[in-house]
Design a protein around this motif. Structure first.
Motif, PDB file in Angstrom:
ATOM      1  N   ALA A 296     -33.765 -13.590  -3.501  1.00 40.65           N
ATOM      2  CA  ALA A 296     -33.835 -14.801  -2.690  1.00 40.65           C
ATOM      3  C   ALA A 296     -32.470 -15.063  -2.075  1.00 40.65           C
ATOM      4  O   ALA A 296     -31.493 -14.374  -2.369  1.00 40.65           O
ATOM      5  N   GLY A 297     -32.415 -16.069  -1.237  1.00 41.21           N
ATOM      6  CA  GLY A 297     -31.147 -16.388  -0.601  1.00 41.21           C
ATOM      7  C   GLY A 297     -31.166 -17.772  -0.009  1.00 41.21           C
ATOM      8  O   GLY A 297     -32.211 -18.413   0.136  1.00 41.21           O
ATOM      9  N   CYS A 298     -29.979 -18.253   0.347  1.00 45.02           N
ATOM     10  CA  CYS A 298     -29.847 -19.549   0.989  1.00 45.02           C
ATOM     11  C   CYS A 298     -28.520 -19.602   1.731  1.00 45.02           C
ATOM     12  O   CYS A 298     -27.664 -18.719   1.561  1.00 45.02           O
ATOM     13  N   ARG A 299     -28.368 -20.618   2.530  1.00 43.47           N
ATOM     14  CA  ARG A 299     -27.120 -20.866   3.256  1.00 43.47           C
ATOM     15  C   ARG A 299     -26.711 -22.290   2.954  1.00 43.47           C
ATOM     16  O   ARG A 299     -27.495 -23.228   3.188  1.00 43.47           O
ATOM     17  N   ILE A 300     -25.507 -22.476   2.430  1.00 41.53           N
ATOM     18  CA  ILE A 300     -25.060 -23.805   2.013  1.00 41.53           C
ATOM     19  C   ILE A 300     -23.681 -24.095   2.612  1.00 41.53           C
ATOM     20  O   ILE A 300     -22.967 -23.175   3.027  1.00 41.53           O
ATOM     21  N   PRO A 301     -23.282 -25.367   2.629  1.00 45.65           N
ATOM     22  CA  PRO A 301     -21.968 -25.713   3.164  1.00 45.65           C
ATOM     23  C   PRO A 301     -20.838 -25.152   2.295  1.00 45.65           C
ATOM     24  O   PRO A 301     -20.987 -24.988   1.087  1.00 45.65           O
TER      25      PRO A 301
END
Length: 337
Positions: A296-301
């Protein structure tokens, strides 16, 4: 399991369309590319005029795929009569294309991510499929045009890449039967495997080296960071971690592997991999991303250090509740995103 009703509704949308816009996700992988191209060939054979689009350029190692050169990054404004998305867990995954084109169109959402948000007019989603091309194989079997060598090559590419060469825990005898059928039609397995799994730019290998020098491990989690400055020094201008997370999860100490890749705008892309028995999809979903249980993956600040602390804290808390569910024989092969 693919819903018969979803198959019927998907067939209806495709049969009614004349100028469909086909789009896959940013930072495209082999499954995304194979899905987009295979459906493009099917619709062209039916006399339609599809436009194939992806915000990001396809990696050159997939240039062997028929139709590679037909994909555009900035599709014309239309008119279109159908939007079809491939391998996207949510609509944001198609990037800026979704912001400028497609509003108000019927939308066919074809995907296999467990975190799919069902954003389509019709959702052809099967979480137990090993790839989006796995779903497309069954859909195309319900369409008038037979699978030819070009389509078979694109479909098999998705199967190969998303199962890491048929090594993931979700591979079933049915998947092998489909692969054999596609090979009998003419899909070149050796060429697909060599280009999609065994070849990568020299800059990607240098990125791996930089990541390995920054490697850390604690309490079943193996992780590394890739600051923008390191990427620029190496000359890496590709997507994400260039597959580094798949390498890290092979560590015997790893239950979960994480790669933090800093972006030029200060945001941080986070790539998760897990061994069977652990689930990283809901952590990614909690952080605004998505994917599969094992990838899985995500983009965060950012900044990078703060993002790392935030994710690792959440991850260790979550893993503590999952440890007792680890199977005796984990198989060691997570499914790629």
């Amino acid at each position: 399991m693919i819903s018969p009703e979803s198959l019927r509704q998907s067939k209806r949308l495709l049969s009614e369309a004349r100028r469909p816009l086909l789009v896959t996700h940013v930072a495209p992988d082999g499954d995304a590319i194979g899905s987009l191209l295979s459906m493009g060939w099917v619709l062209l054979a039916q006399g339609k005029s599809p436009t194939l689009a992806c915000q990001d350029a396809f990696p050159r190692r997939f240039a062997f795929l028929p139709g590679f050169e037909k994909v555009v990054q900035d599709p014309p404004p239309g008119p279109y009569d159908l939007l079809v998305t491939f391998d996207c867990s949510d609509l944001d995954r198609i990037g800026r294309i979704g912001q400028s084109i497609g509003r108000g169109l019927p939308l066919l959402n074809i995907d296999h991510h467990v975190t799919n948000t069902r954003f389509g007019t019709v959702d052809l989603v099967a979480e137990d499929a090993v790839s989006t091309t796995h779903i497309l194989y069954h859909l195309i079997r319900h369409l008038p045009h037979p699978i030819d060598k070009r389509i078979a090559t694109c479909l098999l590419t998705g199967l190969v890449t998303d199962t890491r060469g048929f090594r993931t825990a979700n591979v079933t005898p049915e998947v092998f039967h489909i692969a054999v059928e596609l090979m009998e039609i003419g899909a070149p397995l050796a060429t697909i495997t060599r280009n999609s799994l065994d070849r990568r730019p020299l800059a990607a290998l240098r990125l791996w080296g930089a990541g390995l020098t920054r490697l850390q491990s604690a309490d079943g989690v193996v992780w590394t960071t890739l600051p923008v400055s390191v990427q620029q020094t190496i000359g890496h201008d590709g997507y994400g971690d260039a597959g580094l997370a798949n390498l890290l999860i092979s560590a015997e100490e790893a239950r979960v592997a994480v790669v933090f890749t800093e972006q030029p705008d200060g945001a941080v892309e986070v790539g998760f991999r897990a061994i069977p028995g652990f689930d990283v999809s809901h952590i990614a979903l909690q952080l605004g991303g998505g994917g599969h249980a094992l990838a899985a993956g995500c983009r965060i600040p950012g900044p990078l250090e703060a993002a790392q602390r935030r994710v690792l804290t959440l991850l260790w808390q979550d893993l503590a509740s999952q440890k007792e569910r680890t199977p005796p024989d984990d198989g060691r092969h997570p499914q790629p995103e």
